[in-house]
Every structure is written in C-alpha cells, then in structure tokens.
Motif scaffolding. Structure first.
Motif, short mmCIF file in Angstrom:
data_model
loop_
_atom_site.label_atom_id
_atom_site.label_comp_id
_atom_site.label_asym_id
_atom_site.label_seq_id
_atom_site.Cartn_x
_atom_site.Cartn_y
_atom_site.Cartn_z
N ASN A 46 49.86 40.19 18.50
CA ASN A 46 50.45 41.06 19.60
C ASN A 46 51.26 42.09 18.74
OD1 ASN A 46 51.65 42.55 21.74
ND2 ASN A 46 50.83 40.83 22.99
N ASP A 102 47.53 43.76 22.72
CA ASP A 102 47.23 42.39 22.24
C ASP A 102 45.86 42.43 21.30
OD1 ASP A 102 46.50 39.74 22.12
OD2 ASP A 102 46.67 39.23 24.28
N HIS A 110 46.82 34.74 17.16
CA HIS A 110 47.69 35.65 18.25
C HIS A 110 48.13 36.54 17.49
CE1 HIS A 110 50.57 36.25 21.30
NE2 HIS A 110 51.49 36.34 20.24
#
Length: 304
Positions: free
Chosen positions: A53, A274, A51
């Motif tokens: 971002n 993202d 993840h």
C-alpha cells in the motif's frame, strides 16, 4: 633454409555471443518486449502476493499469500465492474463483427479498384485515432447542449437527451464510439480473408447457385475463420483492458455505469493506493484474457 610460414591465429570468439545476424536483428525487439511487457508482468505478479500500500510504505511489503486474490474474488465491486465489462464485450463485439463483415462483403464485390482504395484509406482513419482523442470526440458528440447527436435527433423532433448524465445512455454512447473506431478494423481483416478466396472458385459457385448465402457459407466462410478468430482475440483483449477512451469520455460515470474493470483497477491502485490488490486484479484479468483466447482458438479457428 626458409623459415616455415606463420599461420595466423583464428579470431577469438566471445563465449555466449551468437554470430547469427538474425539474433542481432531480433535482440532489440526482444529487449523492448522484456522491458515493456515481461518485467511489469513479473512485478505485478510479485506484488499480488504481498501487502503493498503506497500510503503505508513504512510497514514494508510483507508476504500475504493468496489474501489479495481472496479479497478480490469476494469483492462485489470487482464483480460489478467485471460484469459491466463483459456486458460491453458481448453487446459491442458482435455489432462490430457484423458491420465489419457487411462492409467487407460490399468492398469485395466492388469491382472498381479506385473505390476500393479510397474506402480502405477511409477505414484506416478511425483506427489511427488514439483512444484519448476518441474519448474527447465522444464528449463533444454527446454533449447535451451543443453535441451533434442531439442536433440530429432534433431534426426528427426528439428532445435533447442527457447522453453522458444518464447511466444507460452513457453506456450506449461508449459503445457507439467504440463501434465507430473499431468496425473498420474488422472490415479490413475480413476483406483480407475474402481476397484469399480463389476467383475461379467464386465464379464457379455463382454459376451453380445464385444464392449468395450458400456461396458465403461454403466458399468464403472457411477463409474468414482465421480472421474472425484474430478479431475475437484482439478485440476481446482490448475491451477487457479498455481505459483511455472511457476515462476521457465519462470518467467511469455517471456513478459506476461505465466503470469497467480497467478503470476499477486504476481506482484501487492509484486512488486507494492498494497496489497489491490492484496487481491481483490485473493478474486475474490476464488469466481471463488467456482463457477467452484459448476458447476462441478451440471453437472458432479449428473449423478453418
């Protein structure tokens, strides 16, 4: 008694350093390839499993496994962008290949060497134009008010068309600019293949049959298959990652009419920020490119 001669010690060799000149000639290219191609690919592969971002760097980059890939494969917008890209490829590439083959056959039959030399130089000009400049040229050519496209249509009584404002016409305009730029590339590659055909074989075939289709299929086609395979691989890879010309020309619009997969990945990575999702999409695009290349080699090149 004379003292024994002292034999010089051999020069010390630094371990793990090859002496071959070929190594030192290849080393800069290998390092550049690793820095420009391999390292970013590894970083993208790493990010695709995390993840990441840019608006939430405080939470770090935790490992999420295949979540980014699952989210990508279940995203309708991703499939829509991929579908538009594949439609662009399936419509544009055969036209470029057909026009390039037609031009190559004309130049191959042209006996005047000066004409062939001038034609080859002229074919290089569109290829030498950068993608961004091609996009700017497209914006001027298909401008509704003063573009040359509407001027030419006006000579036949056709009213001005909103090329870059209509979804279908915008898609067609991008196709036209890509065909203009890369048909010469196909022509030059195929002309090189035709130049490999032995002249004696062609002359003997013309004496046996006047049908050019028979000569093309049985004598010239085997020499063209390697070039056709190269064109399919290179142009498919270029179209799948096509960004500069489309972004400069239409910004992916109107709406999502020309939002190809590379523009969609750019939007996810640098507008939604993202990076993990965008990296997963880029990896899937790389896999698709490799699969297409293998299919081309298996079903086209093997006939050569």
């Amino acid at each position: 008694m004379s003292s024994p001669a002292v034999r010089p010690l051999p020069p010390r060799r630094i371990p793990f350093v090859p002496r071959s000149p070929a190594f030192w000639f290849l080393a800069p290219a290998v390092l550049a390839l690793a820095a420009i191609g391999v390292y970013p690919m590894l970083v993208a592969l790493y990010n695709s499993f995390h993840h990441y971002n840019l608006t939430d760097l405080a939470s770090g980059t935790p490992f999420v496994g295949l979540d980014n890939y699952i989210a990508t494969l279940t995203d309708p917008s991703f499939w829509g962008a991929l579908g538009r890209t594949l439609a662009f490829l399936l419509l544009t590439l055969p036209i470029e290949l057909g026009l390039g083959l037609f031009a190559a056959l004309l130049l191959h039959r042209q006996a005047l060497p000066r004409v062939r030399a001038i034609a080859r130089v002229s074919l290089v000009i569109p290829m030498a134009t950068t993608y961004a400049v091609v996009g700017l040229i497209g914006r001027l050519v298909f401008n509704r008010q003063f573009g040359i496209a509407n001027y030419l249509l006006g000579l036949f009584g056709v009213p001005p068309l909103d090329w870059l404002g209509d979804p279908t016409l915008a898609f067609v305009s991008v196709m036209i600019m890509d065909i203009w730029q890369w048909t010469p590339f196909c022509a030059l590659i195929l002309l090189a293949g035709l130049s490999m055909v032995p002249r004696e074989v062609e002359e003997a075939a013309r004496l046996e049959t006047p049908r050019w289709s028979m000569i093309f299929w049985h004598q010239q086609r085997p020499y063209l298959l390697p070039g056709i395979t190269a064109i399919l691989i290179l142009r498919s890879a270029d179209m799948l990652k096509m960004f500069d010309a489309v972004f400069t020309m239409t910004r992916g619009g109107p709406g999502t009419a020309t939002e190809f997969i590379s523009i969609y990945i750019q939007r996810v990575g640098f507008r939604i920020f993202d990076q993990g999702m965008a990296s997963a999409q880029a990896v899937l695009l790389l896999v698709l490119t490799i699969v297409l290349s293998r299919l081309y080699i298996r079903y086209v090149y093997r006939e050569a």
